[in-house]
Every structure is written in C-alpha cells, then in structure tokens.
Design an enzyme around this catalytic site. Structure first.
Site, PDB file in Angstrom:
ATOM      1  N   SER A  29     -55.585  30.994 102.252  1.00 45.45           N
ATOM      2  CA  SER A  29     -55.165  32.183 101.493  1.00 45.45           C
ATOM      3  C   SER A  29     -55.726  32.115 100.076  1.00 45.45           C
ATOM      4  O   SER A  29     -56.867  32.514  99.843  1.00 45.45           O
ATOM      5  CB  SER A  29     -53.642  32.296 101.498  1.00 45.45           C
ATOM      6  OG  SER A  29     -53.042  31.190 100.855  1.00 45.45           O
ATOM      7  N   ARG A  30     -54.962  31.569  99.167  1.00 47.27           N
ATOM      8  CA  ARG A  30     -55.422  31.355  97.798  1.00 47.27           C
ATOM      9  C   ARG A  30     -54.843  30.034  97.316  1.00 47.27           C
ATOM     10  O   ARG A  30     -53.686  29.715  97.598  1.00 47.27           O
ATOM     11  CB  ARG A  30     -54.953  32.483  96.865  1.00 47.27           C
ATOM     12  CG  ARG A  30     -55.675  33.807  97.060  1.00 47.27           C
ATOM     13  CD  ARG A  30     -57.152  33.742  96.647  1.00 47.27           C
ATOM     14  NE  ARG A  30     -57.852  35.008  96.768  1.00 47.27           N
ATOM     15  CZ  ARG A  30     -58.557  35.395  97.832  1.00 47.27           C
ATOM     16  NH1 ARG A  30     -58.660  34.623  98.887  1.00 47.27           N
ATOM     17  NH2 ARG A  30     -59.186  36.565  97.829  1.00 47.27           N
ATOM     18  N   HIS A  72     -64.413  27.962 100.000  1.00 46.11           N
ATOM     19  CA  HIS A  72     -63.946  29.352 100.099  1.00 46.11           C
ATOM     20  C   HIS A  72     -64.933  30.212 100.902  1.00 46.11           C
ATOM     21  O   HIS A  72     -65.569  31.123 100.367  1.00 46.11           O
ATOM     22  CB  HIS A  72     -63.711  29.948  98.713  1.00 46.11           C
ATOM     23  CG  HIS A  72     -62.823  31.160  98.753  1.00 46.11           C
ATOM     24  ND1 HIS A  72     -62.019  31.540  97.718  1.00 46.11           N
ATOM     25  CD2 HIS A  72     -62.606  32.092  99.723  1.00 46.11           C
ATOM     26  CE1 HIS A  72     -61.357  32.639  98.035  1.00 46.11           C
ATOM     27  NE2 HIS A  72     -61.697  32.991  99.264  1.00 46.11           N
ATOM     28  N   ILE A  73     -64.996  29.905 102.199  1.00 40.34           N
ATOM     29  CA  ILE A  73     -65.965  30.606 103.062  1.00 40.34           C
ATOM     30  C   ILE A  73     -65.283  31.384 104.188  1.00 40.34           C
ATOM     31  O   ILE A  73     -65.904  31.654 105.215  1.00 40.34           O
ATOM     32  CB  ILE A  73     -66.961  29.611 103.693  1.00 40.34           C
ATOM     33  CG1 ILE A  73     -66.210  28.477 104.417  1.00 40.34           C
ATOM     34  CG2 ILE A  73     -67.911  29.058 102.657  1.00 40.34           C
ATOM     35  CD1 ILE A  73     -66.974  27.874 105.551  1.00 40.34           C
ATOM     36  N   GLY A  74     -64.003  31.732 103.988  1.00 36.52           N
ATOM     37  CA  GLY A  74     -63.255  32.415 105.054  1.00 36.52           C
ATOM     38  C   GLY A  74     -64.029  33.533 105.735  1.00 36.52           C
ATOM     39  O   GLY A  74     -64.057  33.631 106.955  1.00 36.52           O
ATOM     40  N   SER A  75     -64.655  34.384 104.946  1.00 33.03           N
ATOM     41  CA  SER A  75     -65.349  35.552 105.520  1.00 33.03           C
ATOM     42  C   SER A  75     -66.859  35.364 105.578  1.00 33.03           C
ATOM     43  O   SER A  75     -67.590  36.312 105.872  1.00 33.03           O
ATOM     44  CB  SER A  75     -65.040  36.770 104.654  1.00 33.03           C
ATOM     45  OG  SER A  75     -65.541  36.560 103.349  1.00 33.03           O
ATOM     46  N   ASP A  91     -59.629  25.802 102.411  1.00 32.94           N
ATOM     47  CA  ASP A  91     -60.775  26.640 102.086  1.00 32.94           C
ATOM     48  C   ASP A  91     -60.671  27.139 100.647  1.00 32.94           C
ATOM     49  O   ASP A  91     -61.614  27.705 100.122  1.00 32.94           O
ATOM     50  CB  ASP A  91     -60.820  27.836 103.056  1.00 32.94           C
ATOM     51  CG  ASP A  91     -62.110  28.641 102.928  1.00 32.94           C
ATOM     52  OD1 ASP A  91     -63.178  28.023 102.718  1.00 32.94           O
ATOM     53  OD2 ASP A  91     -62.067  29.883 103.027  1.00 32.94           O
ATOM     54  N   GLU A  93     -61.478  27.334  91.286  1.00 31.38           N
ATOM     55  CA  GLU A  93     -62.723  27.367  92.065  1.00 31.38           C
ATOM     56  C   GLU A  93     -63.887  27.728  91.162  1.00 31.38           C
ATOM     57  O   GLU A  93     -63.705  28.529  90.246  1.00 31.38           O
ATOM     58  CB  GLU A  93     -62.602  28.405  93.191  1.00 31.38           C
ATOM     59  CG  GLU A  93     -61.501  28.053  94.184  1.00 31.38           C
ATOM     60  CD  GLU A  93     -61.337  29.081  95.304  1.00 31.38           C
ATOM     61  OE1 GLU A  93     -62.156  30.006  95.400  1.00 31.38           O
ATOM     62  OE2 GLU A  93     -60.377  28.947  96.081  1.00 31.38           O
ATOM     63  N   ARG A 125     -52.674  41.022 109.293  1.00 31.98           N
ATOM     64  CA  ARG A 125     -53.661  41.181 110.376  1.00 31.98           C
ATOM     65  C   ARG A 125     -54.335  39.861 110.713  1.00 31.98           C
ATOM     66  O   ARG A 125     -54.530  39.531 111.881  1.00 31.98           O
ATOM     67  CB  ARG A 125     -54.719  42.211 109.955  1.00 31.98           C
ATOM     68  CG  ARG A 125     -54.175  43.598 109.729  1.00 31.98           C
ATOM     69  CD  ARG A 125     -55.240  44.484 109.156  1.00 31.98           C
ATOM     70  NE  ARG A 125     -55.820  43.924 107.935  1.00 31.98           N
ATOM     71  CZ  ARG A 125     -55.328  44.111 106.717  1.00 31.98           C
ATOM     72  NH1 ARG A 125     -54.273  44.859 106.547  1.00 31.98           N
ATOM     73  NH2 ARG A 125     -55.896  43.558 105.665  1.00 31.98           N
TER      74      ARG A 125
HETATM   75  C1  DGY Z   1     -61.268  37.621 100.700  1.00 34.95           C
HETATM   76  O1  DGY Z   1     -62.070  38.502 101.039  1.00 34.95           O
HETATM   77  O2  DGY Z   1     -60.369  37.843  99.886  1.00 34.95           O
HETATM   78  C2  DGY Z   1     -61.366  36.277 101.330  1.00 34.95           C
HETATM   79  O3  DGY Z   1     -60.817  35.285 100.539  1.00 34.95           O
HETATM   80  C3  DGY Z   1     -62.782  35.949 101.717  1.00 34.95           C
HETATM   81  O4  DGY Z   1     -62.950  34.675 102.213  1.00 34.95           O
END
Ligand code: DGY
Length: 323
Positions: A236-237, A285-288, A261, A266, A155
């Site tokens: 991603s990771r 790591h601030i994706g969300s 990110d 980490e 998605r």
């Molecule tokens: C998650 O929710 O897994 C994402 O890495 C958040 O940034």
C-alpha cells in the site's frame, strides 16, 4: 489554441501522439525521474500537468499560476495536497481499475517470496553458499491452505483474495472500514476485526490507501499481536507502517518475515536497516510496473487531462475533489 500541458512522466509514443493532438505539450527529457525543484521551474505557463509520484504541494502550486488540472499516473494520490488544490480550484484525477490485476499479481509474488525465502536463497546460490542440500534452517512455509488476512478490501484486495482462494486454496479473511457482503459471498471471505485478523493470519497483507486514519496503523502493538511465524506484506504505502517497529519485530522474531514494495521514505536509503535483514524481501515500489499496465495508466491519465482541460468531466476525478 490548444491548452498548454507539462508532461512530467515518461509516456509511450502512442500516448504522446494523443497528447500532442489535443495539447501543446512540453515533456520532461531527463533520464531520471523529475525532482520537485525541476518540476517547479517548468510550470509557469502550464494549464495541465501529467505527473507520477511528485508531491503536489502548496509550494509547487505557487509556481504554477495557470494550472487548472493535475493528472496523476497512479491510483494513489496521497502525494497531492487536496486542500491546496481545492482552494485553487484545480481538478485532480487519478488512474484506478487499470492496475488492479497487476498489483494483485505482485502481492502474490511477494507472499510466495516471503514464504519460500526466494530472495534469501537466490542470494545464497549466487554467493556460492549452496554446498549441498539445504537444511531445515532454510526451509520455508506453505502458502496453500494457510490463513491470509487482507487489510483493505478494495478492488485490489478482491483480486488478491480471488487468487489466494481459488489458486492456493487459502483461508482468506479481511478487515476493512466497511464490510463488503458481496465480496464475502462471491469469494468466500470472512470479516474479522483488525486485532483478530492479525492474531489469526499466517500472512498479513496491507492494501489500505494512505489517509490520516490509516497512517501508521500498523506498529509495535499490532506486530505483537501477530503470530511469530507470520509474514507481513505491504503493497500500500510505507507510511501506513511504523517502520522502526517493523525492523524491531523482524529482528526480535516477533514476526518471521516481511515482503515490501513500499517504504516510509522512497527511494529507500541503502542505510535503511530493513535492507540488512535476510528475512525481508524488498522491491522498489513496482506494484503497477509492467509495460502494458503502465501504458494503460498513462493513456488513462492523458485522457483525464485532456477531458478536464477541455471543460468536460474526466473519467476519474479524485473522489475528495468531486464537486
Ligand atoms: C499507485 O498507482 O498508486 C501504485 O502505488 C502503483 O504501484
């Protein structure tokens, strides 16, 4: 009697009110994120746990004899030992969908930053290094009309593709375990085998979840296939990438730049060589991490927790743990 839950992640007053209505909750009060050891000390009576990012290991579960539900405030659940949870009959949930747009926005931010050398030039201005107009050695590259290769077409991949295609008129291809004919048609994407995608793309974006199959899927061999002008973006990771090989690729000019990110370990240590390189953009790591999205994730995690604790089917059970 209400079920007992330990809430290890910070939540808004709205989420707290919901949780308190349904559970007898104890909340982590520390200013910093809770450590594994601190968490283990607090789970003796907990039937439910709402948590973000901590390892859910066999050892941690050993300190939680009454635990029935682990509700992750994240879409990723690679930090959960699924076998250990399965063998103890623990329900695991996560929070997909609500963060897709937010993570896609950040992916574009990283791509633009790598292309136009945003952090490098920000540092130049701040350090007084802007004496006159910048010369060609500090010019960036265009994003519009460039070739974007997305590894992992879930998605979030679709959201990134949509922005790239319709916002920047990019030529977007993707690699995924399974082809996505609908996304190809809707978004005008082309499917490429991984090596071809790496060889053709100006920007390579990694969005694949961390699984035993994707672990270290990008290493020295893959960087060598990429264009020397290409930028690599990882949202991603970190463990999907051989980080030492990435450092080497950036130092040697095998690739032009990276924007990250996520990291193998980490929080990233200040000694990590990635932090010494001007051609790397680094985020924690601030994706969300927008207030609205994190609140939506916390509310969804709270709902998952409550549903499971009351014996109902939560909305988002971790797929591998579904009966
Ligand atoms: C998650 O929710 O897994 C994402 O890495 C958040 O940034």
């Amino acid at each position: 009697m209400k079920p007992k839950a330990y809430i290890a992640s910070k939540v808004s007053s709205e989420v707290k009110e919901y949780l308190d209505q349904h559970c007898e909750c104890e909340y982590w009060q520390g200013a910093e994120a809770i450590t594994g050891a601190q968490l283990a000390e607090r789970l003796a009576d907990a039937e439910g746990l709402l948590v973000s990012g901590n390892a859910i290991s066999e050892r941690l579960l050993g300190s939680a004899p009454k635990l029935r539900v682990v509700s992750n405030v994240s879409v990723g659940y690679n930090n959960n030992d699924l076998n250990a949870m399965r063998s103890r009959g623990i329900i695991g949930t996560h929070t997909p969908y609500v963060l897709d747009d937010t993570v896609a926005d950040l992916t574009l931010a990283l791509m633009l930053a790598a292309a136009r050398r945003v952090t490098e030039l920000h540092n130049l201005v701040r350090s007084g290094g802007w004496q006159r107009g910048i010369g060609p050695s500090l010019f960036g590259v265009d994003v519009h009309h460039a070739k974007l290769g997305i590894i992992g077409m879930g998605r979030i991949g679709e959201m990134v593709a949509k922005r790239a295609k319709f916002g920047f008129d990019m030529d977007v291809s993707y690699y995924n375990r399974n082809r996505k004919p609908e996304a190809e048609q809707k978004l005008g994407l082309s499917y490429l085998p991984l090596n071809e995608l790496l060889a053709q793309s100006d920007f390579v974006v990694l969005l694949a979840p961390l699984t035993p199959e994707t672990k270290r899927m990008i290493g020295a061999e893959q960087f060598t296939l990429m264009k020397p002008t290409a930028a690599f973006i990882n949202v991603s990771r970190g463990e999907n990438v051989d980080e030492a090989a990435l450092v080497e690729a950036l130092r040697s000019g095998t690739i032009r730049a990276a924007a990250l990110d996520v990291y193998e370990k980490e929080p990233v240590s200040v000694d990590n060589p990635l932090l010494q390189l001007d051609n790397v953009v680094t985020l924690p790591h601030i994706g969300s991490a927008t207030a609205a999205t994190r609140n939506r994730m916390a509310m969804l995690a709270a709902e998952n927790l409550v549903e499971a604790l009351y014996g109902r089917e939560p909305k988002y059970v971790i797929p591998e743990l579904k009966a």
